[in-house]
Design an enzyme around this catalytic site. Sequence first.
Site, mmCIF file in Angstrom:
data_model
loop_
_atom_site.group_PDB
_atom_site.id
_atom_site.type_symbol
_atom_site.label_atom_id
_atom_site.label_comp_id
_atom_site.label_asym_id
_atom_site.label_seq_id
_atom_site.Cartn_x
_atom_site.Cartn_y
_atom_site.Cartn_z
ATOM 1 N N LEU A 93 36.208 38.151 44.723
ATOM 2 C CA LEU A 93 37.051 39.335 44.625
ATOM 3 C C LEU A 93 37.585 39.568 43.221
ATOM 4 O O LEU A 93 37.819 40.709 42.821
ATOM 5 C CB LEU A 93 38.240 39.217 45.596
ATOM 6 C CG LEU A 93 37.892 39.107 47.077
ATOM 7 C CD1 LEU A 93 39.161 38.931 47.899
ATOM 8 C CD2 LEU A 93 37.122 40.330 47.557
ATOM 9 N N GLY A 94 37.810 38.484 42.485
ATOM 10 C CA GLY A 94 38.371 38.640 41.154
ATOM 11 C C GLY A 94 38.178 37.392 40.326
ATOM 12 O O GLY A 94 37.914 36.304 40.851
ATOM 13 N N GLY A 96 39.876 35.423 36.842
ATOM 14 C CA GLY A 96 40.892 35.361 35.806
ATOM 15 C C GLY A 96 40.702 34.124 34.951
ATOM 16 O O GLY A 96 39.824 33.283 35.199
ATOM 17 N N GLY A 97 41.541 34.022 33.919
ATOM 18 C CA GLY A 97 41.416 32.884 33.036
ATOM 19 C C GLY A 97 41.809 31.582 33.692
ATOM 20 O O GLY A 97 41.282 30.519 33.349
ATOM 21 N N VAL A 101 39.295 34.324 42.570
ATOM 22 C CA VAL A 101 39.741 34.672 43.917
ATOM 23 C C VAL A 101 38.525 35.061 44.739
ATOM 24 O O VAL A 101 37.691 35.865 44.301
ATOM 25 C CB VAL A 101 40.763 35.830 43.890
ATOM 26 C CG1 VAL A 101 41.210 36.165 45.310
ATOM 27 C CG2 VAL A 101 41.971 35.466 43.034
ATOM 28 N N LYS A 116 42.423 31.655 46.308
ATOM 29 C CA LYS A 116 42.494 31.512 44.856
ATOM 30 C C LYS A 116 42.158 30.060 44.509
ATOM 31 O O LYS A 116 42.815 29.124 44.991
ATOM 32 C CB LYS A 116 43.886 31.871 44.347
ATOM 33 C CG LYS A 116 43.987 31.844 42.823
ATOM 34 C CD LYS A 116 45.315 32.391 42.344
ATOM 35 C CE LYS A 116 45.370 32.448 40.821
ATOM 36 N NZ LYS A 116 46.636 33.048 40.335
ATOM 37 N N ASP A 208 55.425 38.731 35.466
ATOM 38 C CA ASP A 208 54.105 39.270 35.111
ATOM 39 C C ASP A 208 53.759 40.457 36.012
ATOM 40 O O ASP A 208 52.659 40.545 36.569
ATOM 41 C CB ASP A 208 53.037 38.185 35.220
ATOM 42 C CG ASP A 208 51.729 38.597 34.530
ATOM 43 O OD1 ASP A 208 51.779 39.474 33.645
ATOM 44 O OD2 ASP A 208 50.664 38.062 34.885
#
Length: 506
Positions: A93-94, A96-97, A101, A116, A208
Amino acid sequence: MSSPVRVVCRGCLRSVEIGAGDDLDVEPSGECPFCGQPLDSRSPATGSTADGDGADDSNERNGVSSHSTSDWVTTWSRGSLGSLGRFQLRERLGDGGFGEVFLAYDPRLDRDVALKVLRLANPSERVMERFFREARAAARLDHPNIVAVHDAGFDKGRCWVAYHHVSGRPLWWCRDHHPFDPAAAARILRELADAVDHAHQLGVLHRDIKPANILIDDHGRPRLIDFGLARRSDLDSSLTHDGAIVGTPAYMSPEQALGLSRQVDERSDVFSLGVIFFEILAGRRPGLSATLATPNATSLDGQKPNRADRTSPLAINPAVPPALNRICMRAMADKPDERYPTARALADDLDAWLHKQVGRKRGGAAKKAVIATGLVLLSLASVASGWMLANLRPWGAATRGASPEISRLLSPSTDDDGREIPTSTPTQAPSPTSREPHASTVALGDSRFVGNLRKKRYHLATCDDVKAMAGANIYRLKDLAEAVELGLKPCDHCQPDSQPVPQSKE
């Protein structure tokens, strides 16, 4: 016998389910049915983005041997999403650094979750503490606009956190593809401010807040995610120190951008909400992020963040109501004391504006309904009056030519003696000249008999009762035969039926 494994083709990026043996190292065979390329890829995934603890992470990565690389990592690097612990990974789904996910299936609870996974295998204690801090912060929260945490753990060298899966799109995607009108923007920010206030009440600062960390679900409701940089006020964490810039620059408050982490409080999250509000009202961000004006500053006092000239959303989008423009600019004030003191205060102002809009809509609808009802009634009255004018004759025409009995019924009411009954509450006594003439003033001609159709009697013209009768009740009879024909009875006083009938002259 294991369940089928879903493999992602590196050629066309489509997913294909293939059978898998008991050993996870069994190589998938065959070619992609879509593009024909081999499903097996020998090129492993390389590199990972370092986090804030770069030295520890690099040492940890250098210490990872080929034996410590888990079977799941091996399967994943070959293109199969495979599984992690009890979770079956279905879709990425995603990315990131800090981690990735996945949409995963939890067979224990029979539901999909957003899993995650920490990118780094076999992390150090410090990295694990930072990763699980997000899970602990989010697990304290129970709010409809905050994505809930279901579980967290460590399997096969990987840290993971299972979130409630939300079907939707990021706020930035919705902003670009379906721009929000001012009312929708106010509603979204009101719900987000309510969620942030809930987190603040439990001592959790997000730090954030940005469109990428906000999902708009299928019902249009915003959902706050990713508490990876969250800080709990009840814990004196050493993971973040003054001078460390934490957050996303475009949405940082000045105190965050200046690295004054100890001065970051609820008003810093309010600033981030203000930037998001500006963005969904105007369609773009307000300007460049703040940068450090005086290096190694220990206070925000006297500091002036280097920002691009900031304009208001109203100057960019004239459709923005002035009240929402003021709310947005107050939330985005550079000085914390000039912002809303809490996210609750921001939510209350937005809620008041939304309720005012609802009241205006209801008032406008009610006014339109009253006007429409008045027009309908006026039309009905016009139609009714036109029908009456067309179908009803004047009073004189209605009584003219009527039979004596009908004329008597239409005439003014009289008492038993034939006298007219006066109308109710007369303003003044009628003058003698305005009264109905009696028989003494009515010319009877050569009539010998007089009838009273109201009392159904007939008299001699010389009878005293005739003199007291109202002129409207006098009916001149030709002879006794006409009286009998009309059904009149003789008077008891003058006895007209006993009078000799005059003989006709031959």
